[in-house]
Design a protein around this motif. Structure first.
Motif, PDB file in Angstrom:
ATOM      1  N   PRO A  94       0.827  -1.211   0.000  1.00 20.99           N
ATOM      2  CA  PRO A  94       0.000   0.000   0.000  1.00 20.99           C
ATOM      3  C   PRO A  94       0.862   1.261   0.000  1.00 20.99           C
ATOM      4  N   GLY A  95       0.550   2.187  -0.881  1.00 22.27           N
ATOM      5  CA  GLY A  95       1.266   3.453  -0.973  1.00 22.27           C
ATOM      6  C   GLY A  95       2.619   3.374  -1.634  1.00 22.27           C
ATOM      7  N   MET A  96       2.981   2.212  -2.122  1.00 20.98           N
ATOM      8  CA  MET A  96       4.316   2.006  -2.703  1.00 20.98           C
ATOM      9  C   MET A  96       4.386   2.557  -4.129  1.00 20.98           C
ATOM     10  N   LYS A  97       5.545   3.127  -4.473  1.00 21.00           N
ATOM     11  CA  LYS A  97       5.820   3.552  -5.844  1.00 21.00           C
ATOM     12  C   LYS A  97       6.784   2.532  -6.454  1.00 21.00           C
ATOM     13  N   LEU A  98       6.283   1.783  -7.426  1.00 18.89           N
ATOM     14  CA  LEU A  98       7.045   0.691  -8.033  1.00 18.89           C
ATOM     15  C   LEU A  98       7.343   1.024  -9.488  1.00 18.89           C
ATOM     16  N   SER A  99       8.593   0.915  -9.874  1.00 19.93           N
ATOM     17  CA  SER A  99       8.994   1.146 -11.255  1.00 19.93           C
ATOM     18  C   SER A  99       9.342  -0.190 -11.905  1.00 19.93           C
ATOM     19  N   ILE A 100       8.721  -0.457 -13.050  1.00 14.85           N
ATOM     20  CA  ILE A 100       9.006  -1.668 -13.828  1.00 14.85           C
ATOM     21  C   ILE A 100       9.753  -1.225 -15.079  1.00 14.85           C
ATOM     22  N   VAL A 101      11.026  -1.611 -15.180  1.00 15.34           N
ATOM     23  CA  VAL A 101      11.829  -1.160 -16.311  1.00 15.34           C
ATOM     24  C   VAL A 101      12.400  -2.365 -17.042  1.00 15.34           C
ATOM     25  N   GLY A 102      12.838  -2.098 -18.243  1.00 12.62           N
ATOM     26  CA  GLY A 102      13.395  -3.147 -19.089  1.00 12.62           C
ATOM     27  C   GLY A 102      13.248  -2.746 -20.538  1.00 12.62           C
ATOM     28  N   GLU A 103      14.003  -3.407 -21.383  1.00 11.91           N
ATOM     29  CA  GLU A 103      13.934  -3.080 -22.801  1.00 11.91           C
ATOM     30  C   GLU A 103      12.658  -3.644 -23.414  1.00 11.91           C
ATOM     31  N   ASN A 104      12.377  -3.256 -24.638  1.00 15.18           N
ATOM     32  CA  ASN A 104      11.170  -3.732 -25.316  1.00 15.18           C
ATOM     33  C   ASN A 104      11.157  -5.256 -25.377  1.00 15.18           C
ATOM     34  N   GLY A 105       9.986  -5.849 -25.076  1.00 17.61           N
ATOM     35  CA  GLY A 105       9.854  -7.301 -25.118  1.00 17.61           C
ATOM     36  C   GLY A 105      10.333  -7.999 -23.873  1.00 17.61           C
ATOM     37  N   ALA A 106      10.639  -7.238 -22.813  1.00 20.44           N
ATOM     38  CA  ALA A 106      11.172  -7.850 -21.593  1.00 20.44           C
ATOM     39  C   ALA A 106      10.087  -8.507 -20.753  1.00 20.44           C
ATOM     40  N   GLY A 107       8.794  -8.181 -21.018  1.00 22.76           N
ATOM     41  CA  GLY A 107       7.690  -8.770 -20.243  1.00 22.76           C
ATOM     42  C   GLY A 107       6.970  -7.774 -19.365  1.00 22.76           C
ATOM     43  N   LYS A 108       7.275  -6.479 -19.504  1.00 21.77           N
ATOM     44  CA  LYS A 108       6.691  -5.458 -18.634  1.00 21.77           C
ATOM     45  C   LYS A 108       5.167  -5.369 -18.806  1.00 21.77           C
ATOM     46  N   SER A 109       4.704  -5.256 -20.041  1.00 27.94           N
ATOM     47  CA  SER A 109       3.264  -5.121 -20.279  1.00 27.94           C
ATOM     48  C   SER A 109       2.511  -6.388 -19.898  1.00 27.94           C
ATOM     49  N   THR A 110       3.143  -7.546 -20.091  1.00 25.87           N
ATOM     50  CA  THR A 110       2.506  -8.799 -19.666  1.00 25.87           C
ATOM     51  C   THR A 110       2.324  -8.808 -18.158  1.00 25.87           C
ATOM     52  N   PHE A 111       3.330  -8.327 -17.436  1.00 21.38           N
ATOM     53  CA  PHE A 111       3.224  -8.238 -15.983  1.00 21.38           C
ATOM     54  C   PHE A 111       2.030  -7.371 -15.587  1.00 21.38           C
ATOM     55  N   ILE A 112       1.855  -6.244 -16.271  1.00 24.83           N
ATOM     56  CA  ILE A 112       0.761  -5.331 -15.940  1.00 24.83           C
ATOM     57  C   ILE A 112      -0.589  -5.971 -16.248  1.00 24.83           C
ATOM     58  N   LYS A 113      -0.680  -6.705 -17.332  1.00 25.44           N
ATOM     59  CA  LYS A 113      -1.937  -7.375 -17.671  1.00 25.44           C
ATOM     60  C   LYS A 113      -2.310  -8.417 -16.627  1.00 25.44           C
ATOM     61  N   LEU A 114      -1.316  -9.072 -16.066  1.00 31.20           N
ATOM     62  CA  LEU A 114      -1.583 -10.027 -15.003  1.00 31.20           C
ATOM     63  C   LEU A 114      -1.955  -9.308 -13.708  1.00 31.20           C
ATOM     64  N   LEU A 115      -1.255  -8.217 -13.417  1.00 32.76           N
ATOM     65  CA  LEU A 115      -1.550  -7.436 -12.224  1.00 32.76           C
ATOM     66  C   LEU A 115      -3.002  -6.959 -12.232  1.00 32.76           C
ATOM     67  N   MET A 116      -3.456  -6.483 -13.383  1.00 34.62           N
ATOM     68  CA  MET A 116      -4.811  -5.943 -13.477  1.00 34.62           C
ATOM     69  C   MET A 116      -5.831  -7.002 -13.894  1.00 34.62           C
ATOM     70  N   ARG A 117      -5.406  -8.252 -13.914  1.00 36.66           N
ATOM     71  CA  ARG A 117      -6.287  -9.402 -14.147  1.00 36.66           C
ATOM     72  C   ARG A 117      -6.915  -9.375 -15.540  1.00 36.66           C
ATOM     73  N   ILE A 118      -6.193  -8.834 -16.485  1.00 31.12           N
ATOM     74  CA  ILE A 118      -6.607  -8.947 -17.882  1.00 31.12           C
ATOM     75  C   ILE A 118      -6.312 -10.362 -18.368  1.00 31.12           C
ATOM     76  N   TYR A 119      -5.268 -10.958 -17.815  1.00 33.17           N
ATOM     77  CA  TYR A 119      -4.958 -12.370 -18.030  1.00 33.17           C
ATOM     78  C   TYR A 119      -4.867 -13.051 -16.662  1.00 33.17           C
ATOM     79  N   ALA A 120      -4.991 -14.371 -16.686  1.00 27.80           N
ATOM     80  CA  ALA A 120      -4.769 -15.171 -15.475  1.00 27.80           C
ATOM     81  C   ALA A 120      -3.439 -15.897 -15.623  1.00 27.80           C
ATOM     82  N   PRO A 121      -2.706 -16.091 -14.529  1.00 30.45           N
ATOM     83  CA  PRO A 121      -1.400 -16.757 -14.627  1.00 30.45           C
ATOM     84  C   PRO A 121      -1.520 -18.170 -15.181  1.00 30.45           C
ATOM     85  N   THR A 122      -0.515 -18.594 -15.924  1.00 32.62           N
ATOM     86  CA  THR A 122      -0.432 -19.981 -16.354  1.00 32.62           C
ATOM     87  C   THR A 122      -0.054 -20.878 -15.176  1.00 32.62           C
TER      88      THR A 122
END
Length: 588
Positions: free
Chosen positions: A371-399
């Motif tokens: 709670p209240g945390m500021k988290l930075s997700i960094v990495g080059e293109n294709g590193a998995g950042k957007s996939t992580f966000i989709k899982l965080l927001m439950r757009i996808y379910a984990p395998t």
């Protein structure tokens, strides 16, 4: 057999009763009027002709003629009234059906929206609604027309039976042959219609190349006109091949019907003429039976044709039910309310693989968003950042692995309740052709003055003719304004701030900006979301320095985690990326 035959019909009737029962009532009354008019127009002329050829009593002639005129014209008025009101009721039902289908799509797993198969299934389901351009309710109309024609047939059959049971039987058999030929043609045509769905969708893509402005620059600068026209021409020719095949089926059916029609009419009129020459038929009866033969064939042909329609449209019904039965896996068994307390989200050895892929997009990821945390997700293109966000927001379910909210697996929490936790701004955010205010509030009443000022749009809004009530774009209002890329980003940020959710997510919304502008935007936004949890995603280091923790992704895995100073001391991937970009960042 009959269970399968009428399943689509049952669906339509049940849905119609729920939305507007008057539609069914109007159709039923219409067919009663049609049957009464059809039988009357066969019977009454016989009485008039017999009276003219016999006693010629004026009172009876006037009564018969008046009855014939009143039935014909009164029936026409009634039919027009019923058709109008059934049409309006049908529109209401069709609208609710369309809204229901779109609501179903809005609740479908997001993975479905990225699936070609799902969209193809939706297009096939739409064909049940439009029924080969006949419009909604064609199957119901066909069913009630069967009822009306059945009433007509019973009356006419009673008349023809008096002439000859054999003539009646022969006419029925020949009409049956017609209907069988039409059924075969329709079955093949519908199969073709379903087969060509993918080709139709490809054709719409080629249309969009010339009609949407996003392709305009490339077409002109690379001289693509002839190249694209050649591809569209080939696509149109492929589409034409479907139509040619369908017309061949119908042409053969028409030829069969013409042959049986000659036999049917020749048999009927030959028998009537023979009976008249023998003196067994009066002129009135000849008129009665000749009209009855023609009407019987038409009524039976219509009834059998409609019966075939109901059966054949069962193919469309199957496609529609396949679409409606696509599982909503993210919503299934998700009934728990949000856990109490400030949200803490934990990834526990989470992996994810996209459908059809052989490699994980995210592998063995574990981290905690406090709670209240500021988290930075960094990495080059294709590193998995957007996939992580989709899982965080439950757009996808984990395998594999699991994600928890305050210790509860998020897959068990009510889907919409979980979604209420997030205020996202995506890299590919979308604005709608509604007013600026509606793009932020979506129908809720609010004073946007503070948000307009905080987002830096105050000067631009002051120039708009209707202020925040000015529509965006020109699709729905020619007086709408086109926001620039930067203005669009600010509107998207206002939307996220207005939602006022406890977790804010910025998924590279400023990727099109230069690094320095992106850094300034993140700092400005960070000051606006104090007290909330925030996740910043970027392939650049703009957001990293002022965050509580930084996660560095590479190849779908977290390879480094810590604060800016800690990661710089390790001289790893983060330090390399930061040093390559540091000249762009504003120093604190």
């Amino acid at each position: 057999m009959f269970k399968n035959l009428f399943r689509g019909l049952r669906f339509f009737i049940s849905m119609s009763f729920k939305i507007d029962y008057r539609y069914i009532l109007y159709l039923f009354l219409y067919q009663i009027v049609v049957a009464v008019c059809a039988i009357s127009l066969i019977v009454w002329p016989k009485f008039i002709i017999d009276e003219l050829m016999g006693a010629m009593r004026l009172d009876r002639l006037v009564a018969y003629a008046a009855a014939l005129v009143l039935i014909a014209q009164g029936g026409q008025v009634l039919k027009s009234h019923l058709v109008t009101h059934s049409f309006l009721a049908r529109l209401r039902i069709a609208n609710e059906y369309i809204l229901g289908m779109h609501g179903r799509m809005a609740e479908a797993d997001y993975a479905c929206m990225e699936s070609k198969d799902y969209h193809e299934l939706k297009e096939k389901a739409d064909k049940f609604l439009y029924c080969d351009w006949h419009g909604f309710g064609y199957v119901v109309d066909s069913a009630f027309e069967i009822l009306g024609q059945l009433f007509t047939l019973l009356g006419i059959a009673a008349v023809l039976f008096q002439l000859s049971p054999w003539v009646l039987l022969a006419s029925a058999l020949l009409v049956g042959v017609d209907s069988f030929a039409a059924a075969r043609a329709k079955q093949k045509a519908i199969a073709l219609n379903l087969e060509q769905v993918n080709v139709e969708r490809q054709g719409m893509y080629y249309h969009s190349l010339f009609e949407e402005k996003r392709f305009g620059k490339e077409i002109r600068l690379f001289g693509l006109k002839d190249f694209l026209l050649g591809k569209e021409r080939a696509e149109l020719q492929q589409m034409d091949s479907f139509y040619v095949r369908a017309r061949r089926y119908w042409m053969r059916a028409d030829q069969t019907c013409a042959l049986t029609g000659v036999l049917r009419e020749g048999l009927g009129y030959g028998y009537l003429i023979l009976q008249a020459l023998r003196g067994a038929l009066s002129i009135g009866n000849f008129t009665l039976y000749s009209g009855a033969l023609s009407s019987f064939s038409a009524a039976m042909h219509t009834m059998l044709g409609n019966l075939v329609d109901i059966k054949q449209y069962g193919l469309y019904y199957d496609a529609m039910m396949d679409f409606l039965n696509v599982p909503r896996t993210l919503r299934e068994n998700a009934v728990l309310p949000l856990p109490q307390g400030a949200p803490e989200i934990r990834f526990e050895r989470v992996s994810f693989r996209y459908p059809g892929q052989s490699v994980d997009a995210l592998s063995d990821v574990s981290l905690t968003l406090r709670p209240g945390m500021k988290l930075s997700i960094v990495g080059e293109n294709g590193a998995g950042k957007s996939t992580f966000i989709k899982l965080l927001m439950r757009i996808y379910a984990p395998t594999s692995g699991r994600i928890t909210l305050n210790g509860v697996d998020i897959g068990q929490i009510d889907y919409d309740a979980y979604m209420s936790l997030f205020s996202p701004v995506f890299q590919d955010f979308n604005l709608f052709a509604f007013s600026l205010k509606e793009n932020v509030c979506f129908g809720k009443e609010a004073d946007l003055s503070r948000l307009v000022r905080q987002s830096g749009l105050e000067k631009r809004v002051s120039t708009l003719p209707k202020g925040v009530d000015t529509p965006l774009m020109h699709e729905l209002d020619p007086e709408g304004f086109e926001p620039s890329g930067g203005e669009g980003q600010k509107i998207a940020l206002m939307r996220a701030l207005f939602k006022d959710a406890p977790i804010v997510v910025l998924d590279e919304p400023a990727a099109a900006l230069d690094p320095r502008s992106e850094y300034q935007l993140y700092r400005q936004f960070d000051a606006m979301v104090q007290g909330k949890s925030a996740v910043y995603i970027s392939h650049r280091m703009s957001s990293a320095r002022f965050c509580d923790e930084i996660c560095v992704f590479e190849g779908g895995k977290i390879v480094e985690m810590g604060t800016h100073d800690q990661l710089m001391e390790r001289h790893g991937l983060y330090a390399d990326l930061f040093n390559m970009q540091k000249q762009y960042y504003v120093e604190e």
